[in-house]
Motif scaffolding. Structure first.
Motif, PDB file in Angstrom:
ATOM      1  N   ARG A  42       2.584   1.680  -3.309  1.00  0.00           N
ATOM      2  CA  ARG A  42       1.699   1.806  -4.479  1.00  0.00           C
ATOM      3  C   ARG A  42       0.985   3.148  -4.558  1.00  0.00           C
ATOM      4  O   ARG A  42       0.655   3.608  -5.654  1.00  0.00           O
ATOM      5  CB  ARG A  42       0.625   0.703  -4.456  1.00  0.00           C
ATOM      6  CG  ARG A  42       1.127  -0.660  -4.866  1.00  0.00           C
ATOM      7  CD  ARG A  42       0.084  -1.731  -4.588  1.00  0.00           C
ATOM      8  NE  ARG A  42      -1.102  -1.613  -5.392  1.00  0.00           N
ATOM      9  CZ  ARG A  42      -2.235  -2.286  -5.153  1.00  0.00           C
ATOM     10  NH1 ARG A  42      -2.318  -3.095  -4.096  1.00  0.00           N
ATOM     11  NH2 ARG A  42      -3.264  -2.136  -5.941  1.00  0.00           N
ATOM     12  N   TYR A  43       0.718   3.758  -3.382  1.00  0.00           N
ATOM     13  CA  TYR A  43      -0.133   4.953  -3.377  1.00  0.00           C
ATOM     14  C   TYR A  43       0.506   6.124  -2.639  1.00  0.00           C
ATOM     15  O   TYR A  43       1.255   5.935  -1.672  1.00  0.00           O
ATOM     16  CB  TYR A  43      -1.471   4.630  -2.721  1.00  0.00           C
ATOM     17  CG  TYR A  43      -2.286   3.613  -3.479  1.00  0.00           C
ATOM     18  CD1 TYR A  43      -3.042   3.973  -4.588  1.00  0.00           C
ATOM     19  CD2 TYR A  43      -2.272   2.264  -3.093  1.00  0.00           C
ATOM     20  CE1 TYR A  43      -3.786   3.034  -5.290  1.00  0.00           C
ATOM     21  CE2 TYR A  43      -3.011   1.314  -3.795  1.00  0.00           C
ATOM     22  CZ  TYR A  43      -3.755   1.706  -4.892  1.00  0.00           C
ATOM     23  OH  TYR A  43      -4.478   0.775  -5.587  1.00  0.00           O
ATOM     24  N   ASN A  49       1.739  -0.660 -10.474  1.00  0.00           N
ATOM     25  CA  ASN A  49       0.903   0.349 -11.133  1.00  0.00           C
ATOM     26  C   ASN A  49       1.286   0.559 -12.591  1.00  0.00           C
ATOM     27  O   ASN A  49       0.657   1.358 -13.286  1.00  0.00           O
ATOM     28  CB  ASN A  49       1.027   1.691 -10.392  1.00  0.00           C
ATOM     29  CG  ASN A  49       0.491   1.612  -8.977  1.00  0.00           C
ATOM     30  OD1 ASN A  49      -0.409   0.836  -8.682  1.00  0.00           O
ATOM     31  ND2 ASN A  49       1.049   2.418  -8.088  1.00  0.00           N
ATOM     32  N   ARG A  62       0.805  -1.222   0.000  1.00  0.00           N
ATOM     33  CA  ARG A  62       0.000   0.000   0.000  1.00  0.00           C
ATOM     34  C   ARG A  62       0.845   1.283   0.000  1.00  0.00           C
ATOM     35  O   ARG A  62       0.592   2.199  -0.793  1.00  0.00           O
ATOM     36  CB  ARG A  62      -0.912  -0.008   1.238  1.00  0.00           C
ATOM     37  CG  ARG A  62      -1.781   1.235   1.368  1.00  0.00           C
ATOM     38  CD  ARG A  62      -2.921   1.235   0.380  1.00  0.00           C
ATOM     39  NE  ARG A  62      -3.613   2.499   0.339  1.00  0.00           N
ATOM     40  CZ  ARG A  62      -4.783   2.677  -0.263  1.00  0.00           C
ATOM     41  NH1 ARG A  62      -5.375   1.656  -0.859  1.00  0.00           N
ATOM     42  NH2 ARG A  62      -5.361   3.849  -0.289  1.00  0.00           N
ATOM     43  N   ASP A  74      -4.020   8.901  -1.868  1.00  0.00           N
ATOM     44  CA  ASP A  74      -4.557   7.676  -2.466  1.00  0.00           C
ATOM     45  C   ASP A  74      -4.452   7.621  -3.991  1.00  0.00           C
ATOM     46  O   ASP A  74      -5.069   6.759  -4.618  1.00  0.00           O
ATOM     47  CB  ASP A  74      -6.012   7.430  -2.046  1.00  0.00           C
ATOM     48  CG  ASP A  74      -6.124   7.032  -0.583  1.00  0.00           C
ATOM     49  OD1 ASP A  74      -5.136   6.504  -0.043  1.00  0.00           O
ATOM     50  OD2 ASP A  74      -7.191   7.253   0.025  1.00  0.00           O
ATOM     51  N   THR A  75      -3.686   8.501  -4.580  1.00  0.00           N
ATOM     52  CA  THR A  75      -3.435   8.388  -6.016  1.00  0.00           C
ATOM     53  C   THR A  75      -2.285   7.414  -6.246  1.00  0.00           C
ATOM     54  O   THR A  75      -1.332   7.367  -5.463  1.00  0.00           O
ATOM     55  CB  THR A  75      -3.069   9.756  -6.632  1.00  0.00           C
ATOM     56  OG1 THR A  75      -1.930  10.292  -5.936  1.00  0.00           O
ATOM     57  CG2 THR A  75      -4.242  10.718  -6.530  1.00  0.00           C
ATOM     58  N   PRO A  76      -2.356   6.606  -7.306  1.00  0.00           N
ATOM     59  CA  PRO A  76      -1.310   5.613  -7.553  1.00  0.00           C
ATOM     60  C   PRO A  76       0.039   6.262  -7.878  1.00  0.00           C
ATOM     61  O   PRO A  76       0.091   7.292  -8.560  1.00  0.00           O
ATOM     62  CB  PRO A  76      -1.836   4.832  -8.756  1.00  0.00           C
ATOM     63  CG  PRO A  76      -3.295   5.115  -8.805  1.00  0.00           C
ATOM     64  CD  PRO A  76      -3.470   6.496  -8.265  1.00  0.00           C
ATOM     65  N   LYS A  77       1.106   5.667  -7.389  1.00  0.00           N
ATOM     66  CA  LYS A  77       2.457   6.103  -7.741  1.00  0.00           C
ATOM     67  C   LYS A  77       2.823   5.449  -9.069  1.00  0.00           C
ATOM     68  O   LYS A  77       2.967   4.229  -9.155  1.00  0.00           O
ATOM     69  CB  LYS A  77       3.446   5.697  -6.658  1.00  0.00           C
ATOM     70  CG  LYS A  77       3.211   6.392  -5.323  1.00  0.00           C
ATOM     71  CD  LYS A  77       4.239   5.956  -4.287  1.00  0.00           C
ATOM     72  CE  LYS A  77       4.011   6.657  -2.949  1.00  0.00           C
ATOM     73  NZ  LYS A  77       5.012   6.255  -1.917  1.00  0.00           N
ATOM     74  N   GLU A  78       2.975   6.269 -10.094  1.00  0.00           N
ATOM     75  CA  GLU A  78       3.153   5.749 -11.444  1.00  0.00           C
ATOM     76  C   GLU A  78       4.443   4.944 -11.620  1.00  0.00           C
ATOM     77  O   GLU A  78       4.515   4.083 -12.494  1.00  0.00           O
ATOM     78  CB  GLU A  78       3.119   6.901 -12.455  1.00  0.00           C
ATOM     79  CG  GLU A  78       1.768   7.605 -12.536  1.00  0.00           C
ATOM     80  CD  GLU A  78       1.759   8.710 -13.561  1.00  0.00           C
ATOM     81  OE1 GLU A  78       2.784   8.870 -14.263  1.00  0.00           O
ATOM     82  OE2 GLU A  78       0.734   9.399 -13.671  1.00  0.00           O
TER      83      GLU A  78
END
Length: 198
Positions: free
Chosen positions: A49-50, A63, A46, A54-58
């Protein structure tokens, strides 16, 4: 709780070339409130990843749309830290059926085998070949054969054997956890009990 039988898996893989991945990174402690094995995949890695909003880590592999498959390839010393079973639950619930590394923490390895995730330990040299194959082509497929105890890079044909306890191998082949195994031999146990003088 029975799980999917495992014989052979052919799949692409998701690379995570990070050493010393501990169970608190696999599933942070704040998500350990549930007692069932379901739902943990949403919070696998978690904090990696975010972002806090709460936005995804590109830039994180899970992701990245170019990576997919049922195999997770990690760096050396995967699953270290606390003994939480939830880490293996999260890996399984996300959809991974195999984790490949050059070294696993013993408790994490055992927790994986108890729920149907196959931990495949390979040499550091072969692990680097796997990472290189994925980097060259993210769609590269790998074959993991439990019966042969061998993982193969299908693009090159290179392979390496891996070890697994015979009892755990049998359980994974049949989709058994420890309780399923005992229930399966219930008749034998009852017959043996009749021979006891107590």
């Amino acid at each position: 709780m029975a799980y999917d039988k495992f014989t052979t898996l052919k799949s692409s893989a998701v690379p995570l070339p990070i050493e010393n991945v501990d169970t608190d990174q696999i599933i942070p402690a704040r998500f350990l409130k549930a007692t069932e094995r379901k739902g943990f995949g949403d919070n696998l890695f978690r904090d990696w990843r975010y972002n806090q909003d709460d936005t995804p880590k590109e830039d994180f592999a899970l992701n990245n749309p170019k990576y997919s498959g049922k195999i997770l390839v990690g760096g050396k010393n995967f699953g270290s830290g606390s003994s939480r079973e939830h880490a293996a639950w999260a890996v399984y619930d996300y959809g991974f059926r195999v984790v490949i590394s050059s070294f696993f923490a013993d408790i994490f390895r055992g927790n994986c085998l108890n729920i149907g995730v196959l931990p495949v330990q390979v040499s550091p040299e072969f692990l680097q070949k796997i990472f290189a194959a994925i980097e060259a082509n993210p769609d590269t497929e790998f074959k993991v054969s439990l019966s042969e105890q061998k993982v193969t890079i299908l693009a090159t044909g290179e392979s390496e054997p891996f070890d697994i306890n015979d009892y755990k191998k049998g359980n994974m082949t049949n989709g058994f956890d420890d309780i399923d195994y005992l229930l399966n031999i219930k008749g034998n146990i009852q017959e043996f009990a009749k021979t006891r003088p107590f």
